[in-house]
Design a protein around this motif. Sequence first.
Motif, PDB file in Angstrom:
ATOM      1  N   GLY A 176      43.563  47.019  19.592  1.00  0.00           N
ATOM      2  CA  GLY A 176      42.485  47.224  20.695  1.00  0.00           C
ATOM      3  C   GLY A 176      41.624  47.970  20.320  1.00  0.00           C
ATOM      4  N   TYR A 177      41.923  48.947  19.669  1.00  0.00           N
ATOM      5  CA  TYR A 177      40.306  49.764  19.417  1.00  0.00           C
ATOM      6  C   TYR A 177      39.674  48.981  18.310  1.00  0.00           C
ATOM      7  CZ  TYR A 177      41.607  53.876  21.896  1.00  0.00           C
ATOM      8  OH  TYR A 177      41.889  54.872  22.587  1.00  0.00           O
ATOM      9  N   ALA A 178      40.072  48.300  17.334  1.00  0.00           N
ATOM     10  CA  ALA A 178      39.378  47.384  16.567  1.00  0.00           C
ATOM     11  C   ALA A 178      38.308  46.274  17.454  1.00  0.00           C
ATOM     12  CB  ALA A 178      40.134  46.640  15.692  1.00  0.00           C
ATOM     13  N   ALA A 179      39.023  45.870  18.535  1.00  0.00           N
ATOM     14  CA  ALA A 179      38.234  45.162  19.545  1.00  0.00           C
ATOM     15  C   ALA A 179      37.000  45.983  20.073  1.00  0.00           C
ATOM     16  CB  ALA A 179      39.058  44.414  20.462  1.00  0.00           C
ATOM     17  N   TRP A 212      34.598  37.351  21.269  1.00  0.00           N
ATOM     18  CA  TRP A 212      35.291  36.306  20.513  1.00  0.00           C
ATOM     19  C   TRP A 212      35.676  36.939  19.036  1.00  0.00           C
ATOM     20  CZ3 TRP A 212      37.611  32.668  23.282  1.00  0.00           C
ATOM     21  CH2 TRP A 212      36.949  32.267  24.556  1.00  0.00           C
ATOM     22  N   LEU A 213      34.927  37.656  18.641  1.00  0.00           N
ATOM     23  CA  LEU A 213      35.086  38.189  17.136  1.00  0.00           C
ATOM     24  C   LEU A 213      36.354  39.184  17.190  1.00  0.00           C
ATOM     25  CD1 LEU A 213      31.721  38.308  15.669  1.00  0.00           C
ATOM     26  CD2 LEU A 213      33.477  36.975  14.853  1.00  0.00           C
ATOM     27  N   PRO A 229      35.829  37.804  26.777  1.00  0.00           N
ATOM     28  CA  PRO A 229      35.083  36.745  26.521  1.00  0.00           C
ATOM     29  C   PRO A 229      34.902  35.771  27.712  1.00  0.00           C
ATOM     30  CG  PRO A 229      36.936  37.032  24.884  1.00  0.00           C
ATOM     31  CD  PRO A 229      37.334  37.819  26.192  1.00  0.00           C
ATOM     32  N   VAL A 230      35.804  35.599  28.496  1.00  0.00           N
ATOM     33  CA  VAL A 230      35.504  34.867  29.801  1.00  0.00           C
ATOM     34  C   VAL A 230      36.045  35.548  31.005  1.00  0.00           C
ATOM     35  CG1 VAL A 230      35.971  32.504  28.529  1.00  0.00           C
ATOM     36  CG2 VAL A 230      37.790  33.789  29.616  1.00  0.00           C
ATOM     37  N   LEU A 238      43.862  40.867  21.726  1.00  0.00           N
ATOM     38  CA  LEU A 238      44.078  39.466  22.596  1.00  0.00           C
ATOM     39  C   LEU A 238      44.291  40.289  24.068  1.00  0.00           C
ATOM     40  CD1 LEU A 238      45.544  36.717  20.623  1.00  0.00           C
ATOM     41  CD2 LEU A 238      43.415  36.673  21.351  1.00  0.00           C
ATOM     42  N   ILE A 239      44.818  41.285  24.194  1.00  0.00           N
ATOM     43  CA  ILE A 239      45.324  41.759  25.498  1.00  0.00           C
ATOM     44  C   ILE A 239      44.468  42.526  26.059  1.00  0.00           C
ATOM     45  CG2 ILE A 239      47.697  41.195  25.248  1.00  0.00           C
ATOM     46  CD1 ILE A 239      48.156  43.991  24.335  1.00  0.00           C
TER      47      ILE A 239
END
Lengths: 389, 278, 585
Positions: B44-47, B58-59, B119-120, B200-201
């Motif tokens: 989550g933190y990487a995102a 998206w990355l 992303p969406v 992703l979550i």
Amino acid sequence: MKRATLGVLAATALVAAGAGVPARAADQTAKIGIPVGLSGANSVVAPSVVQAAQLAAAEINAHGGILGRKVELAVADDGSGADGAVKAFTSLIFQDHVNAIITMETSAARNAGLPVVARGKVPFIYTSYYEGRSCSPYLFVDAWVPDQQVASIVDYFMKEKGAKTFFLAGSDYAFGRGMLEYTRKYITAHGGKVLDEEYLPMDASDWTSVISKIRADKPDALITSTAGGAPNVTLTKQLRAAGVKVLFGNLAVDEGTAKAIGADAAGVYISQSYLTTIDSPENKAFIAGLDKMFGDKVKTPNDLSEPEYDGIYLYKAAVEKAHSFDTKAVLAALPHVSFTGARGAITMDHQHHAPLTMYLGQVQPDGSVKVIKTFPHVDPGNQCPKLKS
Amino acid sequence: MIGLLLDVATTAAILFVVAAGLLITFGVLKIINFAHGGFLTVGGYAALVVTQAGGSPWLAAPAAFVAGVVLGAAVERVIVRPLYSRPLDAILATWGLGIVIVQLITLAFGRGTNFVPSPVSGAVAAFGTDYSAWRLIMLVVAVLLAAALAALLQGTRLGLEARAVIMNEELAQGLGIDSTRVRFVTFALGAGLAAFAGALITPLLSVDPLMGVPWLLNAFMLVLVSGTSLASLGLASLLLGGAQVVISTYGNPVLGALSIVVLAAVLLRIRPAGFARG
Amino acid sequence: MARTPLLRGGVAVAIAAALVLAAPLALDQYAISILIRSFLFGAIAVTVDILWGYCGVLSFGQATYFGIGAYAFGLAVTQIGLSPGVALGALAAGCAVSALVAWLIAWLGFGPRVTPLYISVITLVEAVIFVQLIYSGGDFTGSSSGLSGFDTFDVSMEGWFRIAGLFLLAAVVLGAILVRSDAGRLLVAIRENEQRCRYCGIATARVKGVLLAGAAVIAALAGYAYAGYTDVIAPDLGNFQFGTELVIWVALGGRGTLYGPAAAAVLIDYASAYLGGTLPFIWQLIVGLVFIVVIVLMPQGIGPAVASLARRRPRAVAPPALATVADAEVGGDAAKPAIAVAGLSRHYGSLRVLDGIDFTARAGELVSLVGPNGAGKTTLIRCLSDGAERSGGSVAIEGTPIGRAAPEACVRLGLGRKFQAPNVFETLTVADALRIARARQERLSPWRRAQSIALPAAARLVLQATGLEDALATEVRHLSHGAKQALELAMVLAMQPRVLLLDEPTAGLTKGERTLIGGILTDLVRRHGLCILLVEHDLEFVREISSRIIVLHQGRILLDGSVAEVTGSELVRSIYTGTPEPAAA
């Protein structure tokens, strides 16, 4: 083995004896204890509460302190829970010998602290909004209860937006249930209809079933009261992702969280006794004072931190009225003193609670909160009928 | 009704993605990785870091996967490998690791809730109803992930070796398979998948130091009832996740939230092999 | 046990008790208030240690029973009001509910063939459910806020300190008595090798269930006292975070030592009251890191590491004396076959390991089971001694069908099983292992060590013949492979079975020892009327002692006849020459 047990006991006794001789500093300073959730659920908001207290203390000390004594703050982590609160209150009252406890805490921590306060006999000013009806001779509250907050949102939805049917959703804990139960009664009493009332566990992050029900029920308005922080965010995000666009009042979101959620929170109605956008000289001075004192480390003040600032000033006023730090005298004086801070004039004269001005705001797409309506001097109702004043 | 079916399918998909990393670690190393929640949080933190640095949302998940693999590799080398012969201690050590990860993240990023842009956004029309676009994407991701893992296990040398270790480690060693390497790669991959799932979550959740906690127990129970099989995990996610959705929707959401762990516990008592054949 | 250690122990306990009683005079209020809770936590840590460190049951649920005890008091007083009757009733209710919940958890967690990890997960689930129930309880439980300010006992802080201190002391002392008793050895035996315990006829799931329930009651008592002292009940008294904290304390203090976990709980909780309040995150980080380091580098924990610096080797325990029990009048009911197998099959998926097995064996017969590797010999033994193993058919021991009975129930029918590879208790002494084997005949005392072990003559003969009689105080892990084989055989014989299943009992023994054991076995059959089913590879040995031979090949009975018939069979010879194998695999 037994010998080792003995050794440990002896060592424990030594540690205890060595650590347990605090200086009685209370004679020179006015010591205020702040047990607060540095860790746990309240850890997000706690730093802003401590800053508000530090600002009040610095200002008071710059003007001669309280009855000539300098204000000294003692902060202790309560872990946002009962267990940690017992530790924190005990440490502050029996080790630091504070003159008063003035703090914002979870309801669990407050309840756990009350018996310690009663044993240690110190005044306790509680500065967090909560679900109401916590009563003790030692306890005073300068923040809102459901009776003050709910009406503003529900009235607005019913009268101005024509809402008749409501859906209530919240986290399954004391504050969540307390707020929504009051809301349900209030809506029903005023001719509205509650279609459903749903709770999720406090740490739940999947609101799928609740959102499905909202979509099926098609209510005119949705009112939520979740645990602070994450559940607020997940619910708001998932509602938006599911395309639910219903009138949405959030009883438990603060300005800062709303701002952080940003666009997803746009349109949400909130009701608070403090917003950074309040246009008053006191609020401007309060924000300027924080900025000056903490610079780029400043935490945005909010409805949980500003009352802490007021609370310390109210305590000062009570001590000065009583001409004494004696608990009995201070408790007698507290209902009769007033302080005008960023939220306006506050007097805790309604059964240890305070009438407050409430602001109905709407979150804007940029995250800021626009004040829609002001409700001056909202009465807290009958919180503690057994208390005299 | 379509809404309910989509709820069940997408809930199962999310559970599958979250538990997949735990499952492959459990299969090969025979330990439950209690740091799984911590790895999710790292993802989550990487995102968060990627999107705050201006990267495309998206990355986020691929970056989280890489971060998870690197972290997992280090953890396997330093903590898990020395405890090879003491599996219960390895589990406890990963528990301690989970605590440490959460505290380090707290120290680095603070305790607040953070937001990762999705992303969406919003809902799309699907199967005759409006439905959350991201949840539909998760459905696709779950299917792709299952296919990729199946291909990895069935079609590569590493997969063959991993399957051999899953079935009988001593025998595999006897056949000249370097089980230490298989364990190393698997743990790193499991951690990578956990972080991948964590990223992703994020469109559905807030990013905070405790974001992994609510997922941990459900993921454990799903893995325990699935044994070592991806297909079983898919089935378990569908049935137990479905039960959660149905109980929450028609019954009580508090009970619904507990339904996975309670049903799995009872199932394991009655049928210790769970959904796995045996 | 000698007089002196007992006396020394008594003096140490008396001094500790005196310290607890006197300490409030020297400590300030704050230290007293913190130590009260630390002491109560220490007592629960002791129960976690007995469960985990001794019996191998890693439970995160002890906190939940603490919570149940606390809520029993808080709810009763809030709802009804404080009176001696209510206080006692709440105490009883808290203990009863805790014990019942623990029993349910044990039923779930110690089911047949569930993984050992499962009980840990189930106790985690238990804690999560407890918290959700409290949250959902509305005004009744106070939800997340908990309840506070109810009436409570009129006991001073010093009084609570003494109560909590003595409670901890009692937990440590009673725990120490338990773990040093014969029953305490059983707990270690269960941790070491639960399967062997079950094949000694011990219902280990029940033992663990009783232990879990007992530990739950102690935790509930601590919770009850904590609620009485703090005047607060809240969900975090029973959540899994607290449960894991207990486990961490036990691991740090040294599992399996009692004093280590107690000391770690008291010291860490006490220190965190001082440090945790100002540095909560750093403090948790440090605890987490230290926990990992200890688990990886010092699995025994800090307590034993410190203690080993200060202390000499542990005192050697004098081995108990051996006595001989009169041989029971075995032979059973001669009218019924000792073993009756009909249509037995066992398959794994589509793989048929055993198929259509029919045979009977009577008292006074020594039947040898031979056949090449993979013929299904060991699988057959397993199917005879565990009702859950076979896929089809029936097995009756002395006329009683075993149905789906667990091994311990089969053993109670008069069965004894010796495994192929030595299956013993590595960290127990030879004497303790034998005593566990005798547990069904002589109840294991939960508070003392028996001074002697009474064994049947056959078991003593095996011990004598293999020199184990002189190694009673030796830990089993120091024995040779052959000695372990002999020990297991002696353990099985100690159980005085009437039907004996022996899977390669003499593998790893010397020629002389084999002959001797062969003699003992034939003597048991002829003089005492036992029925023995023996798996052997050494056809020479088989020929010498058997009364009958069954040849198993590819999961079916190929031949069932007298020694002469089988050894003379062309068929058997072709199988053996077709798949030659070493005599002792």
